[in-house]
Design a protein around this motif. Structure first.
Motif, PDB file in Angstrom:
ATOM      1  N   LEU A   1      40.363 -19.939  -0.976  1.00  0.00           N
ATOM      2  CA  LEU A   1      41.695 -19.414  -1.288  1.00  0.00           C
ATOM      3  C   LEU A   1      42.206 -19.960  -2.609  1.00  0.00           C
ATOM      4  CD1 LEU A   1      43.389 -19.484   2.246  1.00  0.00           C
ATOM      5  CD2 LEU A   1      42.835 -17.466   0.872  1.00  0.00           C
ATOM      6  N   ASP A   2      41.934 -21.227  -2.871  1.00  0.00           N
ATOM      7  CA  ASP A   2      42.351 -21.819  -4.138  1.00  0.00           C
ATOM      8  C   ASP A   2      41.650 -21.135  -5.311  1.00  0.00           C
ATOM      9  OD1 ASP A   2      43.805 -23.913  -5.650  1.00  0.00           O
ATOM     10  OD2 ASP A   2      41.787 -24.643  -6.109  1.00  0.00           O
ATOM     11  N   LEU A   3      40.363 -20.858  -5.139  1.00  0.00           N
ATOM     12  CA  LEU A   3      39.610 -20.193  -6.210  1.00  0.00           C
ATOM     13  C   LEU A   3      40.090 -18.761  -6.421  1.00  0.00           C
ATOM     14  CD1 LEU A   3      36.017 -21.456  -5.347  1.00  0.00           C
ATOM     15  CD2 LEU A   3      37.333 -22.028  -7.402  1.00  0.00           C
ATOM     16  N   LEU A   4      40.482 -18.076  -5.327  1.00  0.00           N
ATOM     17  CA  LEU A   4      40.972 -16.709  -5.446  1.00  0.00           C
ATOM     18  C   LEU A   4      42.367 -16.642  -6.039  1.00  0.00           C
ATOM     19  CD1 LEU A   4      39.744 -15.093  -2.090  1.00  0.00           C
ATOM     20  CD2 LEU A   4      39.145 -14.332  -4.393  1.00  0.00           C
ATOM     21  N   ASN A   5      43.239 -17.547  -5.597  1.00  0.00           N
ATOM     22  CA  ASN A   5      44.648 -17.482  -5.998  1.00  0.00           C
ATOM     23  C   ASN A   5      44.957 -18.249  -7.276  1.00  0.00           C
ATOM     24  OD1 ASN A   5      45.201 -15.965  -3.675  1.00  0.00           O
ATOM     25  ND2 ASN A   5      45.502 -17.816  -2.444  1.00  0.00           N
ATOM     26  N   ASN A   6      44.143 -19.241  -7.585  1.00  0.00           N
ATOM     27  CA  ASN A   6      44.366 -20.037  -8.792  1.00  0.00           C
ATOM     28  C   ASN A   6      43.074 -20.146  -9.592  1.00  0.00           C
ATOM     29  OD1 ASN A   6      47.186 -20.993  -8.045  1.00  0.00           O
ATOM     30  ND2 ASN A   6      45.998 -21.806  -6.318  1.00  0.00           N
ATOM     31  N   PRO A   7      42.603 -19.019 -10.086  1.00  0.00           N
ATOM     32  CA  PRO A   7      41.317 -19.048 -10.796  1.00  0.00           C
ATOM     33  C   PRO A   7      41.389 -19.905 -12.050  1.00  0.00           C
ATOM     34  CG  PRO A   7      42.444 -16.955 -11.153  1.00  0.00           C
ATOM     35  CD  PRO A   7      43.218 -17.686 -10.099  1.00  0.00           C
ATOM     36  N   GLU A   8      40.272 -20.546 -12.320  1.00  0.00           N
ATOM     37  CA  GLU A   8      40.182 -21.376 -13.523  1.00  0.00           C
ATOM     38  C   GLU A   8      40.284 -20.494 -14.761  1.00  0.00           C
ATOM     39  OE1 GLU A   8      36.938 -24.355 -15.679  1.00  0.00           O
ATOM     40  OE2 GLU A   8      36.610 -23.593 -13.643  1.00  0.00           O
ATOM     41  N   GLN A   9      41.071 -20.973 -15.744  1.00  0.00           N
ATOM     42  CA  GLN A   9      41.190 -20.239 -16.993  1.00  0.00           C
ATOM     43  C   GLN A   9      39.898 -20.379 -17.790  1.00  0.00           C
ATOM     44  OE1 GLN A   9      43.846 -18.256 -17.834  1.00  0.00           O
ATOM     45  NE2 GLN A   9      44.439 -18.711 -15.722  1.00  0.00           N
ATOM     46  N   VAL A  10      39.270 -19.246 -18.073  1.00  0.00           N
ATOM     47  CA  VAL A  10      38.002 -19.262 -18.789  1.00  0.00           C
ATOM     48  C   VAL A  10      38.083 -18.313 -19.971  1.00  0.00           C
ATOM     49  CG1 VAL A  10      36.642 -19.850 -16.749  1.00  0.00           C
ATOM     50  CG2 VAL A  10      37.044 -17.443 -17.318  1.00  0.00           C
ATOM     51  N   GLU A  11      37.126 -18.443 -20.867  1.00  0.00           N
ATOM     52  CA  GLU A  11      37.030 -17.524 -21.991  1.00  0.00           C
ATOM     53  C   GLU A  11      36.685 -16.130 -21.475  1.00  0.00           C
ATOM     54  OE1 GLU A  11      37.735 -18.242 -25.144  1.00  0.00           O
ATOM     55  OE2 GLU A  11      38.252 -20.283 -24.493  1.00  0.00           O
ATOM     56  N   PRO A  12      37.109 -15.093 -22.210  1.00  0.00           N
ATOM     57  CA  PRO A  12      36.839 -13.725 -21.744  1.00  0.00           C
ATOM     58  C   PRO A  12      35.373 -13.459 -21.415  1.00  0.00           C
ATOM     59  CG  PRO A  12      38.350 -13.688 -23.614  1.00  0.00           C
ATOM     60  CD  PRO A  12      37.894 -15.109 -23.457  1.00  0.00           C
ATOM     61  N   GLU A  13      34.455 -14.031 -22.213  1.00  0.00           N
ATOM     62  CA  GLU A  13      33.044 -13.772 -21.966  1.00  0.00           C
ATOM     63  C   GLU A  13      32.541 -14.467 -20.715  1.00  0.00           C
ATOM     64  OE1 GLU A  13      33.227 -17.065 -25.138  1.00  0.00           O
ATOM     65  OE2 GLU A  13      34.248 -15.172 -24.698  1.00  0.00           O
ATOM     66  N   GLN A  14      33.339 -15.372 -20.136  1.00  0.00           N
ATOM     67  CA  GLN A  14      32.951 -16.055 -18.903  1.00  0.00           C
ATOM     68  C   GLN A  14      33.648 -15.478 -17.678  1.00  0.00           C
ATOM     69  OE1 GLN A  14      34.013 -20.085 -20.305  1.00  0.00           O
ATOM     70  NE2 GLN A  14      31.859 -20.610 -20.050  1.00  0.00           N
ATOM     71  N   ASP A  15      34.493 -14.478 -17.890  1.00  0.00           N
ATOM     72  CA  ASP A  15      35.266 -13.894 -16.796  1.00  0.00           C
ATOM     73  C   ASP A  15      34.497 -12.709 -16.220  1.00  0.00           C
ATOM     74  OD1 ASP A  15      37.223 -13.203 -15.028  1.00  0.00           O
ATOM     75  OD2 ASP A  15      38.559 -12.302 -16.519  1.00  0.00           O
ATOM     76  N   PHE A  16      33.870 -12.911 -15.054  1.00  0.00           N
ATOM     77  CA  PHE A  16      33.070 -11.873 -14.409  1.00  0.00           C
ATOM     78  C   PHE A  16      33.820 -11.306 -13.204  1.00  0.00           C
ATOM     79  CE2 PHE A  16      29.873 -13.662 -17.031  1.00  0.00           C
ATOM     80  CZ  PHE A  16      28.836 -12.749 -17.115  1.00  0.00           C
ATOM     81  N   GLN A  17      33.924  -9.968 -13.153  1.00  0.00           N
ATOM     82  CA  GLN A  17      34.593  -9.323 -12.024  1.00  0.00           C
ATOM     83  C   GLN A  17      33.874  -9.601 -10.710  1.00  0.00           C
ATOM     84  OE1 GLN A  17      35.718  -5.110 -12.707  1.00  0.00           O
ATOM     85  NE2 GLN A  17      35.022  -5.421 -14.819  1.00  0.00           N
ATOM     86  N   CYS A  18      32.567  -9.717 -10.768  1.00  0.00           N
ATOM     87  CA  CYS A  18      31.802  -9.898  -9.532  1.00  0.00           C
ATOM     88  C   CYS A  18      32.070 -11.253  -8.879  1.00  0.00           C
ATOM     89  CB  CYS A  18      30.316  -9.727  -9.790  1.00  0.00           C
ATOM     90  SG  CYS A  18      29.608 -10.891 -10.964  1.00  0.00           S
ATOM     91  N   ASP A  19      32.621 -12.228  -9.630  1.00  0.00           N
ATOM     92  CA  ASP A  19      32.964 -13.509  -9.021  1.00  0.00           C
ATOM     93  C   ASP A  19      33.996 -13.337  -7.916  1.00  0.00           C
ATOM     94  OD1 ASP A  19      31.262 -15.206 -10.392  1.00  0.00           O
ATOM     95  OD2 ASP A  19      32.665 -15.556 -12.034  1.00  0.00           O
TER      96      ASP A  19
END
Length: 559
Positions: free
Chosen positions: A427-445
Motif C-alpha cells: 500500500l505504501d508503494l502504491l500510494n506513495n510511489p518513490e519519485q523517479v526520473e521519467p525514464e525509470q517510471d514504468f506503468q507495469c510496476d
C-alpha cells in the motif's frame, strides 16, 4: 493449420501434456536419471503446421500454407499471411534445433565458474586467462477431467496459506526473445557478456554440425545475421564462462581440420561459422516455459519449472519479427513451441510476436527499445525509417539504462515478508510511489503491485478487497495485452475464484467463462483440457479455505 476449437483424434496436445508431466515428475523424483532436455512426441503433419522440416533440416512451406516468407526493404525477412486467419489458430508448431535446460546451467553457476576458473592457479588449462581470449573476434574470424480434479484434493484443511514465490518467467527478464532470450548484453552498448547457456547451445550446435554439415548450409546459415556485413555491424559475443569459452574455441579449430565442406569452400565456411554462429544464437534463441502464467509454475513439487529452458529454433520461427502490437502469441509444452493467432489476421499482414513481456508493451518506445536490448529500435509498425550504422550506434547510446523497479528480485523480497507487513508495504508503494526520473517510471510496476496486493488480500481472507485488485489487473491486461493472452486468462481464473469466495456468484461465473473461452482459443480441448492444465494450480493454497471446498468451487465454476 489447426483449429483449436475442438479436440480431435489428431490433436496431440493432451499427449504432450502427459509427456511433460512425466518428465517433470522424473526430474523431481530421480534428477540424476534425467540428464538431457525433453524430446516430446512431435509430428508436423499431425499438428498441421504451416511449415515442415525435411530430414536434412530444410524448412519448406506447405502447398496450402497460409504463410509465406518475404524479404522487404524496411522489415527485412519476415512471414506474412496469404489469406485471412481467424483468432485461435496454431500457425507454427516447432521443435528446437538445440535446447539447454535451466537446471543444467544457472546465473549463479556462471559467476562461480568465471571466478573459480580465472582464480584457480592449479588448473593449467585456464591459468592466467585473459577474458579477451574468449571473445569471438570478427577480424580473426575473417569477419484434467472432474474425476482427476477430485484426486488433486483431499479433505484436509489448509494449515497455512502458501506465499506465492514470484519470479520472472524462467528466462524472460534476462532473455529477450527473437529474438534473443538468452543473453545478458549490456544495455549501455558496451561489450555483451554471453551467458553460459548460450555457450552450451553453441557447443551443442557445433557437435550437430560435425555430424551433419547440412545443418549449417541449409538451416543455420539462413538465420540472422545472414552475412558478414550484418555480423560485423553487431557487438561481438564473449562467453561469460571461461571454461566453455575455451571449449568453443577448440571446437572452432577442430571444425576446420575436419574438412566437412568442399575443399574450395571449407576454410571460408568455417570462418563464417566462427563469426556468425555465436551471434545467431544470441539473436535467435527463445526462452521456453510450460504454463508460466500459473502461480504453481515455480512450485518445487507441482510446478513446471523443471521444463524451463532456452532453445534455438529453425527459420520457421526465427523469421518471425517483433511487434509492439503482436498478432501471434507463443506458448510451449516441453520443447514444443506453438505460435497461435491472438486476433483475427488479414491476408497480407506480417506475422509477428513480441520479443518482450506483454506487460511492457504499454511502455514508451525508448523503454521498449532498452528492454529489448537487441541492437535495434522498437519502432511502431508503420515506421519505415532506415538508419545508417552511425545512427544505430547513437540510438544504442541513448538507451534507457534501467528496467521496471518491481522486478523479480523486488517481488520476491516483498512476498517473503509476513502478510500483514507485506500489505502495508504494498500500500505504501502504491500510494506513495518513490519519485523517479521519467525514464525509470514504468506503468507495469503499478500493475505488478496490484497483482501482489490481490494475492496478499486473498491470503488474508479479504476476498471483496482482493476482487477489486484482480479487476484492476484485468483492466490493465485487457487494455495493454493481446486480445487472447495466457496471463489475462489466468487473471480471469483468479478473479473467478476470488469472487466465488466473496459470494459474488454472477461475477465469478462471468470471469470463469472468460477464462474458459480464452483457454479454448489458445489450447482447445474444452473444459477437460483446461482442468488438466490447471490441476496443479488449483491445488495451490492461495486462499484460507479447505481443499475440499476449493475442489467444489473449481467444479462449480469450470465444469
Amino acid at each position: 493449420m489447426m483449429s483449436t476449437s475442438n479436440t480431435t483424434t489428431t490433436d496431440p496436445i493432451d499427449t504432450l501434456l502427459d509427456e511433460a508431466f512425466s518428465y517433470r515428475d522424473r526430474r523431481l523424483s530421480k534428477p540424476a536419471d534425467v540428464t538431457s532436455p525433453p524430446d516430446l512426441t512431435y509430428s508436423p503433419i499431425t499438428f498441421y503446421s504451416d511449415f515442415a522440416r525435411t530430414e536434412d533440416g530444410v524448412t519448406t512451406s506447405n502447398e496450402d500454407s497460409s504463410i509465406e516468407m518475404k524479404d522487404t526493404i524496411f522489415r527485412g525477412r519476415g512471414l506474412y499471411a496469404t489469406r485471412d486467419i481467424p483468432e485461435g489458430n496454431h500457425l507454427i508448431v516447432a521443435k528446437p534445433l538445440v535446447m539447454v535446460m535451466s537446471w543444467e546451467v544457472s546465473d549463479e553457476e556462471d559467476e562461480i565458474d568465471s571466478e573459480d576458473e580465472l582464480d584457480n592457479d592449479d588448473d593449467d588449462d585456464v591459468e592466467d586467462i585473459d577474458a579477451e581470449e574468449y571473445l569471438v573476434d570478427a577480424d580473426a574470424a575473417g569477419k484434467g477431467s472432474s474425476d482427476e480434479l477430485e484426486d488433486a484434493f483431499d479433505d484436509e484443511d489448509y494449515d497455512d496459506v502458501e506465499d506465492v514465490k514470484f519470479a520472472a518467467k524462467a528466462d524472460s527478464q534476462d532473455d529477450h526473445d527473437g529474438g534473443s532470450d538468452g543473453d545478458d548484453a549490456s544495455i549501455d552498448g558496451s561489450m555483451p557478456s554471453g551467458e553460459k547457456r548460450n555457450g552450451v547451445l553453441i557447443l551443442r550446435l557445433l557437435d550437430k554440425i560435425k555430424q551433419n554439415p547440412k545443418l549449417w548450409t541449409d538451416t543455420l546459415s539462413q538465420l540472422f545475421p545472414r552475412d558478414e556485413e550484418s555480423s560485423l555491424n553487431l557487438p561481438p559475443w564473449m562467453c561469460s564462462c571461461p571454461k566453455i569459452g575455451l571449449e568453443i574455441e577448440q571446437n572452432f579449430n577442430e571444425l576446420l581440420d575436419l574438412q566437412l565442406f568442399p575443399d574450395n569452400e571449407n576454410e571460408q565456411t568455417c570462418k563464417d561459422i566462427q563469426l556468425r554462429l555465436p551471434l545467431i544464437v544470441r539473436y535467435n534463441v527463445l526462452s521456453v516455459e510450460t504454463a508460466p502464467e500459473q502461480y504453481s509454475h515455480f512450485d518445487s513439487e507441482k510446478g513446471m519449472v523443471e521444463l524451463n529452458g532456452t532453445a534455438l529454433y529453425g527459420p520457421e520461427v526465427s523469421y518471425l519479427n517483433h511487434s509492439c502490437a503482436p498478432n501471434l502469441s507463443r506458448m510451449s509444452i516441453g520443447d514444443v513451441m506453438f505460435f497461435v493467432s491472438n486476433r483475427n489476421i488479414s491476408s497480407g499482414e506480417e506475422l509477428c510476436f513480441s520479443y518482450i513481456e506483454h506487460e511492457l508493451l504499454c511502455e514508451s518506445e525508448e523503454k521498449r527499445t532498452a528492454i529489448l536490448d537487441m541492437d535495434f529500435k522498437d519502432y511502431n509498425d508503420n515506421d519505415e525509417e532506415t538508419r545508417s550504422k552511425k545512427q544505430k550506434i547513437a540510438a544504442r547510446e541513448r538507451k534507457v539504462k534501467t528496467g521496471p523497479m518491481i522486478d523479480a528480485i523486488v517481488q520476491n523480497e516483498i512476498m517473503s515478508t509476513q502478510p500483514f507487513e507485506r500489505l502495508d508495504l504494498i500500500l505504501d508503494l502504491l500510494n506513495n510511489p518513490e519519485q523517479v526520473e521519467p525514464e525509470q517510471d514504468f506503468q507495469c510496476d503499478k500493475y505488478t503491485l496490484h497483482s501482489l496486493h490481490a494475492i496478499t488480500l486473498d491470503q488474508l481472507g479479504k476476498s471483496a478487497e482482493a476482487l477489486t485488485e484482480w479487476l484492476a489487473c484485468i483492466e490493465f491486461a485487457t487494455k495493454n495485452f493481446p486480445a487472447i493472452d495466457e496471463t489475462t486468462m489466468n487473471l480471469h481464473v483468479q478473479a473467478a475464484l476470488c469472487a466465488k469466495h466473496a459470494n459474488k456468484l454472477d461475477i465469478a461465473s462471468f470471469h470463469a467463462n472468460n477464462a474458459l473461452q480464452m483457454h479454448d482459443k489458445l489450447w482447445g480441448g474444452g473444459k477437460d483440457r483446461f482442468l488438466k492444465r490447471y490441476k496443479h494450480d488449483f491445488s495451490k493454497p492461495l486462499r484460507p479455505i479447505s481443499k475440499k471446498q476449493m475442489a467444489l468451487d473449481v467444479q462449480e465454476l469450470f465444469t
